[in-house]
Design a protein around this motif. Structure first.
Motif, mmCIF file in Angstrom:
data_model
loop_
_atom_site.group_PDB
_atom_site.id
_atom_site.type_symbol
_atom_site.label_atom_id
_atom_site.label_comp_id
_atom_site.label_asym_id
_atom_site.label_seq_id
_atom_site.Cartn_x
_atom_site.Cartn_y
_atom_site.Cartn_z
ATOM 1 N N GLN A 62 -4.325 17.355 -15.519
ATOM 2 C CA GLN A 62 -3.570 16.744 -16.357
ATOM 3 C C GLN A 62 -2.595 15.547 -15.849
ATOM 4 O O GLN A 62 -2.303 15.576 -14.570
ATOM 5 N N MET A 63 -2.158 14.787 -16.603
ATOM 6 C CA MET A 63 -1.438 13.550 -16.062
ATOM 7 C C MET A 63 -0.111 13.909 -15.426
ATOM 8 O O MET A 63 0.315 14.768 -15.779
ATOM 9 N N GLN A 64 0.058 13.562 -14.222
ATOM 10 C CA GLN A 64 1.112 14.036 -13.333
ATOM 11 C C GLN A 64 2.515 13.519 -13.929
ATOM 12 O O GLN A 64 3.062 12.318 -14.409
ATOM 13 N N GLN A 65 3.166 14.258 -13.843
ATOM 14 C CA GLN A 65 4.895 14.164 -14.373
ATOM 15 C C GLN A 65 5.586 13.833 -13.134
ATOM 16 O O GLN A 65 6.316 14.999 -12.611
ATOM 17 N N LEU A 66 5.705 12.532 -12.593
ATOM 18 C CA LEU A 66 6.556 12.207 -11.503
ATOM 19 C C LEU A 66 8.183 12.434 -11.927
ATOM 20 O O LEU A 66 8.495 11.817 -12.981
ATOM 21 N N ASN A 67 9.006 13.054 -11.067
ATOM 22 C CA ASN A 67 10.236 13.154 -11.028
ATOM 23 C C ASN A 67 11.013 11.903 -10.573
ATOM 24 O O ASN A 67 10.175 11.002 -10.193
ATOM 25 N N ALA A 68 12.246 11.504 -10.985
ATOM 26 C CA ALA A 68 12.858 10.371 -10.701
ATOM 27 C C ALA A 68 12.716 10.219 -9.257
ATOM 28 O O ALA A 68 12.771 9.003 -8.821
ATOM 29 N N ALA A 69 13.012 11.183 -8.262
ATOM 30 C CA ALA A 69 12.895 10.792 -7.094
ATOM 31 C C ALA A 69 11.496 10.447 -6.526
ATOM 32 O O ALA A 69 11.208 9.460 -5.416
ATOM 33 N N GLU A 70 10.405 10.978 -7.233
ATOM 34 C CA GLU A 70 9.029 10.601 -6.864
ATOM 35 C C GLU A 70 8.598 9.243 -7.220
ATOM 36 O O GLU A 70 8.127 8.328 -6.736
ATOM 37 N N ILE A 71 9.344 9.043 -8.329
ATOM 38 C CA ILE A 71 9.059 7.243 -8.887
ATOM 39 C C ILE A 71 9.785 6.505 -7.789
ATOM 40 O O ILE A 71 9.266 5.278 -7.485
ATOM 41 N N ALA A 72 10.941 6.766 -7.275
ATOM 42 C CA ALA A 72 11.753 5.939 -6.209
ATOM 43 C C ALA A 72 10.778 5.899 -4.926
ATOM 44 O O ALA A 72 10.476 4.612 -4.522
ATOM 45 N N SER A 73 10.120 6.970 -4.705
ATOM 46 C CA SER A 73 9.229 6.747 -3.358
ATOM 47 C C SER A 73 7.992 6.045 -3.738
ATOM 48 O O SER A 73 7.607 5.143 -3.170
ATOM 49 N N GLY A 74 7.326 6.011 -5.152
ATOM 50 C CA GLY A 74 6.389 5.249 -5.627
ATOM 51 C C GLY A 74 6.810 3.691 -5.423
ATOM 52 O O GLY A 74 5.877 3.049 -5.225
ATOM 53 N N ILE A 75 8.064 3.338 -6.020
ATOM 54 C CA ILE A 75 8.269 2.041 -5.865
ATOM 55 C C ILE A 75 8.615 1.593 -4.340
ATOM 56 O O ILE A 75 8.136 0.275 -4.163
ATOM 57 N N ALA A 76 8.977 2.358 -3.476
ATOM 58 C CA ALA A 76 9.028 2.033 -2.083
ATOM 59 C C ALA A 76 7.578 1.701 -1.657
ATOM 60 O O ALA A 76 7.477 0.833 -1.091
ATOM 61 N N LYS A 77 6.743 2.421 -2.078
ATOM 62 C CA LYS A 77 5.257 2.275 -1.475
ATOM 63 C C LYS A 77 4.756 0.969 -2.183
ATOM 64 O O LYS A 77 3.801 0.363 -1.405
ATOM 65 N N LEU A 78 5.029 0.333 -3.141
ATOM 66 C CA LEU A 78 4.540 -0.732 -3.879
ATOM 67 C C LEU A 78 4.873 -1.952 -2.997
ATOM 68 O O LEU A 78 4.367 -2.671 -2.913
ATOM 69 N N ASN A 79 6.022 -1.692 -2.175
ATOM 70 C CA ASN A 79 6.419 -2.800 -1.332
ATOM 71 C C ASN A 79 5.584 -3.069 -0.117
ATOM 72 O O ASN A 79 5.792 -4.170 0.536
ATOM 73 N N VAL A 80 4.656 -2.121 0.042
ATOM 74 C CA VAL A 80 3.930 -2.001 1.727
ATOM 75 C C VAL A 80 2.396 -2.253 0.956
ATOM 76 O O VAL A 80 2.044 -1.411 0.240
ATOM 77 N N LYS A 81 1.774 -3.105 1.728
ATOM 78 C CA LYS A 81 0.352 -3.675 1.293
ATOM 79 C C LYS A 81 -0.503 -3.110 2.466
ATOM 80 O O LYS A 81 -1.855 -3.240 2.444
ATOM 81 N N ALA A 82 0.040 -2.372 3.406
ATOM 82 C CA ALA A 82 -1.052 -1.793 4.607
ATOM 83 C C ALA A 82 -1.592 -0.583 4.354
ATOM 84 O O ALA A 82 -1.413 0.176 3.344
ATOM 85 N N SER A 83 -2.764 -0.320 5.039
ATOM 86 C CA SER A 83 -3.582 0.775 4.792
ATOM 87 C C SER A 83 -3.844 1.530 6.142
ATOM 88 O O SER A 83 -3.988 0.669 7.033
ATOM 89 N N VAL A 84 -4.135 2.730 6.353
ATOM 90 C CA VAL A 84 -4.572 3.533 7.549
ATOM 91 C C VAL A 84 -5.681 4.416 7.335
ATOM 92 O O VAL A 84 -5.318 5.379 6.349
ATOM 93 N N LEU A 85 -6.644 4.315 8.101
ATOM 94 C CA LEU A 85 -7.858 5.451 7.758
ATOM 95 C C LEU A 85 -7.754 6.085 8.977
ATOM 96 O O LEU A 85 -8.028 5.773 10.166
#
Length: 799
Positions: A20-43
């Motif tokens: 079911q569609m994930q219901q992100l809370n306000a803190a998780e949205i803030a974490s997601g916005i921070a993640k948008l700022n980074v374009k690197a990846s690690v495998l």
């Protein structure tokens, strides 16, 4: 009624239990916005489920805010199962879902190659020979080219310190793939879909496990034990929650707090001196994108996320043609708008060709949104739940089956029909309802997977995957049937209907000369879900072995599919439809005594095999052992790893040894050397060590050929060790008291022979047996010699 193609698209959605569609809370949205700022990846690359460093993955995904992934070469099919009796591919299915559950906690993504975990391997050379090195290397290159990691990290070194041929092999493949992925001449057939990719560097995540410390002061080190105030947990705590999902391996973990350093040794590429991402441009170069991201981060209001909708939608327009994390951005916009959409079905299973009844529900709890679904345009007013009902047909669908298990495969790798499926943890094409949302003038093309939702009176709301089934399944009761005479033997088949009015005929295809009575059985299952159990009497022919196949003919079509459902609370239900086939073996087998008590350990299929041999098997739990008169049993058998997992082992051991002393036969199957609940498993001392013979065709030398175990009631010869599967034995005994009789010597190529696979001792008037031979694999596989030897071990002590 609508045809399927009008409503569905095929997309990959991870971890169906939370489909079911994930219901992100306000803190998780803030974490997601921070993640948008980074374009690197690690495998991160290793060999098995549980090899990954979950603490590092959580740090990378949630602190460094990079896109993190774990590539496990195998699905863990060759291991042992501490929560049930599933083995081989079925265990791999469980461990796949456990990895997805772990990733849903630590925030990384999950990938696989087609390599099959065939069991313990002592060298990478052996692993590559069985896997087919070039094909698995191609799979690793494919994942790298798709994921485009800036940095690659291995869990293991390339040498013997890795402790397992799969482990060291994963490091070798990772290094070679690091180079090959950037070379357009390597695996050029992939370049129709992906481009060559050069990662900045590859490192080895060194470790300090037990007595092996591969860390050093001059290595790059990072404190990954930080505390994330938005999430309210440290990365050690998140890692423990993630790792505890590996329940089939008994990896429940305590939450770790405080600083925790990870060390890294350079392997290839540009060397890092300060951080893993030295020299990697982690910021967006486009000034408009960079400025918009800064604005979103600065203006985000935790108590009013909807204020960020307009800015996020503007960012969506700016990155439309960019290599950006578009799914995360869309998820954040929907979360800020308080949008929830779900598509659930009236039943968890539908037969191929039948109609599916679905209900689509949608709500926007903050913003007014326009929804387009099935040619309808609906205004979703704030906090107004809307529902839509629809029936669709399934005639164009395939039955539910993992893509790597649709074909029979050799020991080393799965056969994958569509090469584009490689890497996915699950089928990349689950059923999805597609729809559009219009928010602030921007159109979102979205989909949500079809799931079955129910309400349990104890557990509450539950979600399970939707299953497309054959109309009727025919499930044989055993994986192998043993015939020790020319007399007919009953074979039971369970029929189950997944549709109404299922009328047809069931027949058995048998080896030449074998016969079934009756030749066919008619059935008429009126309602979906109806079941019927039927019995055929099978008379063996001259051919000593072969397969039986159960075939259902319904509406003029033949189908030979069984049914297997795996159900555990920590993962989604797993439903597959394996081929309705089993092994038939005509064996010269003599059995002495027939009453067996079986004490379950970690889970195995040995009791079923014992019943096939003609024994009457009674399961006893530790409490029943303590309260039962064991003298009524001809033998007591203890399941695999009982002394590792059962805290009551110390209580039952005196009763078991007393049973032997008074004339009984006790057979204990293998345990691992770590984590034993008691010090002494036998009446006399011996020690368990991590000594294995992994070559299933390793020569077995009889060192006590006159021993009753080799002569009574069956004469055991070298032929009885032909056709064994996966391995000979594991966790052999050493420091063996002279009162034990040792029967065999065996060894892998180039190693010293060991006599610790089978110990027998006369104790009082009875017989004690400890065996590290893998009967838990051989008996379900129908290996004739394993049955004959096991019958001898269960025979009473000779005068």
């Amino acid at each position: 009624m609508k045809h399927l193609s009008q409503l569905f698209i095929l997309l990959f959605f991870p971890y169906v239990l939370n489909a079911q569609m994930q219901q992100l809370n306000a803190a998780e949205i803030a974490s997601g916005i921070a993640k948008l700022n980074v374009k690197a990846s690690v495998l991160y690359i290793a060999a098995h489920p549980d090899d990954e460093n979950t603490r590092l993955l959580a740090y990378l995904a949630k602190e460094a805010n990079v896109r993190a992934g774990y590539l496990s070469l195998t699905r863990g099919d060759g291991g042992q199962n501490l929560i049930g009796n599933e083995q081989a591919e079925l265990l791999g299915l469980i461990r796949t879902q456990e990895l997805l559950a772990a990733r849903s906690v630590d925030g990384a993504e999950q990938f696989f190659t087609r390599a099959n975990d065939f069991g313990f391997s002592k060298t990478p050379e052996e692993s590559f020979k069985i896997w087919g090195k070039e094909q698995i290397l191609a799979d690793v290159v494919w994942v790298i080219r798709k994921f485009k990691p800036d940095v690659i990290i291995t869990r293991f070194p390339e040498d013997s310190r890795a402790g397992h041929g799969h482990h060291s092999g994963s490091a070798i493949l990772a290094r070679e793939a690091f180079i090959a992925a950037a070379d357009a001449k390597r695996f050029p057939e992939q370049l129709k879909y992906v481009q060559p990719w050069q990662a900045k560097r590859i490192l080895w995540n060194t470790f300090n496990f037990g007595s092996t410390n591969t860390t050093a002061p001059d290595q790059l080190k990072i404190d990954v034990g930080l505390f994330n105030p938005l999430l309210g947990k440290s990365y050690g705590e998140i890692a423990a929650i993630s790792r505890t999902n590996h329940k089939s391996q008994g990896f429940g973990s305590a939450l770790q707090r405080g600083e925790a350093y990870e060390y890294f040794s350079h392997v290839a590429g540009e060397k890092a001196t300060k951080t893993l991402l030295d020299g990697v441009n982690t910021e967006w170069e486009n000034p408009q994108i960079k400025s918009q991201l800064a604005k979103i981060s600065k203006e985000y209001q935790v108590n009013n996320p909807s204020k960020s909708i307009s800015a996020l939608i503007e960012l969506k327009r700016l990155v439309k043609n960019q290599n950006f994390n578009h799914k995360l951005l869309d998820d954040l916009i929907l979360a800020c708008a308080g949008i929830w959409v779900e598509a659930n079905t009236a039943s968890n299973t539908y037969a191929k060709g039948d109609e599916i009844s679905l209900r689509l529900q949608a709500i926007s709890r903050i913003a007014d949104v326009t929804m387009l679904f099935n040619d309808k345009q609906v205004k979703l007013k704030a906090n107004d739940l809307q529902s839509f009902n629809q029936n669709i047909d399934t005639k164009d669908l395939k039955i539910t089956q993992p893509y790597w298990l649709t074909q029979n495969h050799p020991i080393g790798q799965f056969k994958i029909e569509n090469p584009l499926d490689v890497g996915y943890p699950e089928n990349p094409n689950p059923l999805n309802v597609k729809f559009k949302l219009l928010i602030n003038g921007e159109t979102f093309d979205l989909s949500t997977p079809l799931v079955f939702k129910s309400t349990d009176p104890i557990k509450g709301e539950r979600y399970q995957p939707l299953v497309i089934a054959p109309k009727v399944t025919a499930t044989l009761s055993e994986k192998a049937y043993i015939f020790n005479s020319e007399a007919p033997k009953p074979i039971t088949v369970s029929l189950k209907s997944f549709t109404d009015n299922a009328k047809g005929t069931l027949t058995l295809q048998l080896p030449s000369g074998w016969e079934s009575t009756p030749e066919k059985i008619d059935f008429n299952l009126l309602k979906k879900g109806d079941e019927q159990t039927v019995v055929f009497a099978i008379t063996p022919g001259k051919q000593a072995s072969g397969n039986v196949v159960a075939t259902v003919n319904i509406y003029g079509e033949n189908e030979s599919k069984g049914l297997k459902i795996i159900s555990y609370d920590h993962i989604p239900n797993i439903t597959i439809f394996p081929e309705a086939t089993a092994r038939l073996e005509k064996i010269d087998l003599k059995v002495i005594g027939n009453k067996i008590a079986y004490i379950d350990g970690a889970g195995d299929l040995v009791p079923d095999a014992l019943r096939e041999m003609g024994y009457n098997v009674t399961h006893l739990n530790p409490t029943q052992v303590l309260t039962s008169d064991l003298s009524s049993y001809n033998a007591v058998v203890v399941g695999v790893r009982f002394y590792n997992i059962n805290t009551e082992a110390k209580l039952v051991q005196p009763k078991l040894l007393n049973y032997v002393e008074n004339g009984g036969t006790l057979l204990i199957q293998y345990n691992v050397n770590n984590g034993l609940k008691i010090n002494d498993i036998g009446p006399y001392p011996f020690k368990l060590v991590n000594k294995r013979v992994t070559e299933e065709d390793a020569k077995v030398t009889f060192i006590d050929p006159k021993n009753p175990a080799l002569n009574y009631p069956n004469k055991i010869t070298e032929k009885d060790f032909e056709g064994w599967v996966q391995e000979r034995g594991l966790y052999f005994a050493t420091d063996i008291d002279p009162k034990y009789q040792t029967i065999f010597n065996m060894n892998d190529t180039g190693e010293q022979a060991s006599d610790g696979s089978l110990l027998i001792a006369n104790y009082g008037r009875g017989k004690f047996v400890y065996t590290s031979l893998v009967f838990f694999r051989e008996l379900p596989a129908g290996v004739p010699g394993a049955y004959r030897l096991f019958a001898n071990l269960l025979a009473p002590k000779q005068p």
